[in-house]
Design a protein around this motif. Structure first.
Motif, PDB file in Angstrom:
ATOM      1  N   PRO A 254      10.674  -6.262   4.496  1.00 40.52           N
ATOM      2  CA  PRO A 254       9.937  -6.528   5.735  1.00 40.52           C
ATOM      3  C   PRO A 254       8.429  -6.434   5.509  1.00 40.52           C
ATOM      4  CG  PRO A 254      11.039  -4.399   5.849  1.00 40.52           C
ATOM      5  CD  PRO A 254      11.455  -5.056   4.563  1.00 40.52           C
ATOM      6  N   LYS A 255       7.704  -7.312   6.188  1.00 43.22           N
ATOM      7  CA  LYS A 255       6.245  -7.309   6.062  1.00 43.22           C
ATOM      8  C   LYS A 255       5.652  -6.259   6.987  1.00 43.22           C
ATOM      9  CE  LYS A 255       6.066 -11.941   4.496  1.00 43.22           C
ATOM     10  NZ  LYS A 255       5.200 -12.796   3.834  1.00 43.22           N
ATOM     11  N   MET A 256       4.574  -5.652   6.505  1.00 45.41           N
ATOM     12  CA  MET A 256       3.891  -4.625   7.284  1.00 45.41           C
ATOM     13  C   MET A 256       2.589  -5.208   7.824  1.00 45.41           C
ATOM     14  SD  MET A 256       4.453  -1.384   4.717  1.00 45.41           S
ATOM     15  CE  MET A 256       3.436  -0.297   5.649  1.00 45.41           C
ATOM     16  N   ASP A 257       2.270  -4.863   9.056  1.00 46.94           N
ATOM     17  CA  ASP A 257       0.979  -5.279   9.578  1.00 46.94           C
ATOM     18  C   ASP A 257      -0.072  -4.241   9.169  1.00 46.94           C
ATOM     19  OD1 ASP A 257       1.324  -3.129  11.310  1.00 46.94           O
ATOM     20  OD2 ASP A 257       1.549  -4.342  13.097  1.00 46.94           O
ATOM     21  N   ARG A 258      -1.309  -4.516   9.510  1.00 45.89           N
ATOM     22  CA  ARG A 258      -2.412  -3.626   9.098  1.00 45.89           C
ATOM     23  C   ARG A 258      -2.228  -2.210   9.625  1.00 45.89           C
ATOM     24  NH1 ARG A 258      -6.887  -2.877   6.633  1.00 45.89           N
ATOM     25  NH2 ARG A 258      -8.713  -1.895   7.557  1.00 45.89           N
ATOM     26  N   ALA A 259      -1.787  -2.076  10.875  1.00 42.92           N
ATOM     27  CA  ALA A 259      -1.601  -0.740  11.457  1.00 42.92           C
ATOM     28  C   ALA A 259      -0.532   0.044  10.696  1.00 42.92           C
ATOM     29  CB  ALA A 259      -1.237  -0.856  12.927  1.00 42.92           C
ATOM     30  N   ASP A 260       0.548  -0.632  10.306  1.00 43.10           N
ATOM     31  CA  ASP A 260       1.592   0.039   9.531  1.00 43.10           C
ATOM     32  C   ASP A 260       1.061   0.501   8.173  1.00 43.10           C
ATOM     33  OD1 ASP A 260       3.516  -0.304  11.512  1.00 43.10           O
ATOM     34  OD2 ASP A 260       4.229  -2.197  10.663  1.00 43.10           O
ATOM     35  N   MET A 261       0.274  -0.349   7.519  1.00 43.79           N
ATOM     36  CA  MET A 261      -0.300   0.014   6.223  1.00 43.79           C
ATOM     37  C   MET A 261      -1.258   1.201   6.375  1.00 43.79           C
ATOM     38  SD  MET A 261      -0.838  -3.556   4.169  1.00 43.79           S
ATOM     39  CE  MET A 261      -1.622  -4.487   5.474  1.00 43.79           C
ATOM     40  N   LEU A 262      -2.022   1.202   7.455  1.00 43.68           N
ATOM     41  CA  LEU A 262      -2.939   2.317   7.695  1.00 43.68           C
ATOM     42  C   LEU A 262      -2.172   3.615   7.935  1.00 43.68           C
ATOM     43  CD1 LEU A 262      -5.665   0.640   9.938  1.00 43.68           C
ATOM     44  CD2 LEU A 262      -5.929   1.440   7.581  1.00 43.68           C
ATOM     45  N   ARG A 263      -1.047   3.536   8.640  1.00 37.93           N
ATOM     46  CA  ARG A 263      -0.243   4.734   8.889  1.00 37.93           C
ATOM     47  C   ARG A 263       0.321   5.302   7.583  1.00 37.93           C
ATOM     48  NH1 ARG A 263       1.306   1.393  13.022  1.00 37.93           N
ATOM     49  NH2 ARG A 263       0.488   1.972  15.044  1.00 37.93           N
ATOM     50  N   VAL A 264       0.749   4.419   6.688  1.00 42.95           N
ATOM     51  CA  VAL A 264       1.255   4.866   5.382  1.00 42.95           C
ATOM     52  C   VAL A 264       0.121   5.525   4.597  1.00 42.95           C
ATOM     53  CG1 VAL A 264       2.152   4.080   3.153  1.00 42.95           C
ATOM     54  CG2 VAL A 264       3.133   3.187   5.285  1.00 42.95           C
ATOM     55  N   ARG A 265      -1.030   4.872   4.558  1.00 44.48           N
ATOM     56  CA  ARG A 265      -2.203   5.423   3.857  1.00 44.48           C
ATOM     57  C   ARG A 265      -2.600   6.771   4.457  1.00 44.48           C
ATOM     58  NH1 ARG A 265      -5.213   6.488  -0.286  1.00 44.48           N
ATOM     59  NH2 ARG A 265      -7.437   6.356   0.047  1.00 44.48           N
ATOM     60  N   LEU A 266      -2.544   6.864   5.772  1.00 38.90           N
ATOM     61  CA  LEU A 266      -2.888   8.097   6.467  1.00 38.90           C
ATOM     62  C   LEU A 266      -1.963   9.235   6.036  1.00 38.90           C
ATOM     63  CD1 LEU A 266      -4.752   9.294   8.639  1.00 38.90           C
ATOM     64  CD2 LEU A 266      -3.100   8.541  10.345  1.00 38.90           C
ATOM     65  N   GLN A 267      -0.672   8.967   5.963  1.00 39.45           N
ATOM     66  CA  GLN A 267       0.266  10.012   5.555  1.00 39.45           C
ATOM     67  C   GLN A 267       0.030  10.446   4.111  1.00 39.45           C
ATOM     68  OE1 GLN A 267       2.378  11.725   7.605  1.00 39.45           O
ATOM     69  NE2 GLN A 267       2.384  13.039   5.812  1.00 39.45           N
ATOM     70  N   LEU A 268      -0.269   9.492   3.233  1.00 35.12           N
ATOM     71  CA  LEU A 268      -0.567   9.833   1.841  1.00 35.12           C
ATOM     72  C   LEU A 268      -1.810  10.717   1.752  1.00 35.12           C
ATOM     73  CD1 LEU A 268       0.132   6.396   0.116  1.00 35.12           C
ATOM     74  CD2 LEU A 268       1.521   8.477  -0.035  1.00 35.12           C
ATOM     75  N   LEU A 269      -2.828  10.383   2.527  1.00 29.47           N
ATOM     76  CA  LEU A 269      -4.056  11.181   2.532  1.00 29.47           C
ATOM     77  C   LEU A 269      -3.805  12.580   3.091  1.00 29.47           C
ATOM     78  CD1 LEU A 269      -6.625   8.490   3.679  1.00 29.47           C
ATOM     79  CD2 LEU A 269      -6.559   9.625   1.452  1.00 29.47           C
TER      80      LEU A 269
END
Length: 72
Positions: free
Chosen positions: A5-20
């Motif tokens: 499934p493709k992720m939109d920008r908000a989904d990618m930001l949420r993943v990045r946020l959790q990693l940070l």
């Protein structure tokens, strides 16, 4: 073949946020462990604290992008 499934920008930001957030927590634990040593390497502690602050600033930036303050 299974389609990813493709992720939109908000989904990618949420993943990045959790990693940070995970990295920020890991640094917090590492700093605490270093400071408990009998003779902590204060230069290394300062470097880790600086890195932790940079990560916190990135977390705030991403949170603001995901949930911008809208003044009516």
């Amino acid at each position: 073949m299974t389609e990813i499934p493709k992720m939109d920008r908000a989904d990618m930001l949420r993943v990045r946020l959790q990693l940070l957030r995970d990295e920020h927590s890991d640094l917090d634990q590492a700093i605490g462990a270093m400071e408990e040593r009998p003779a902590p390497d204060m230069l290394a502690v300062r470097r880790l604290k600086k890195k932790k602050l940079q990560i916190k600033e990135e977390i705030v930036r991403i949170e603001d992008e995901i949930h911008p303050d809208i003044i009516a």
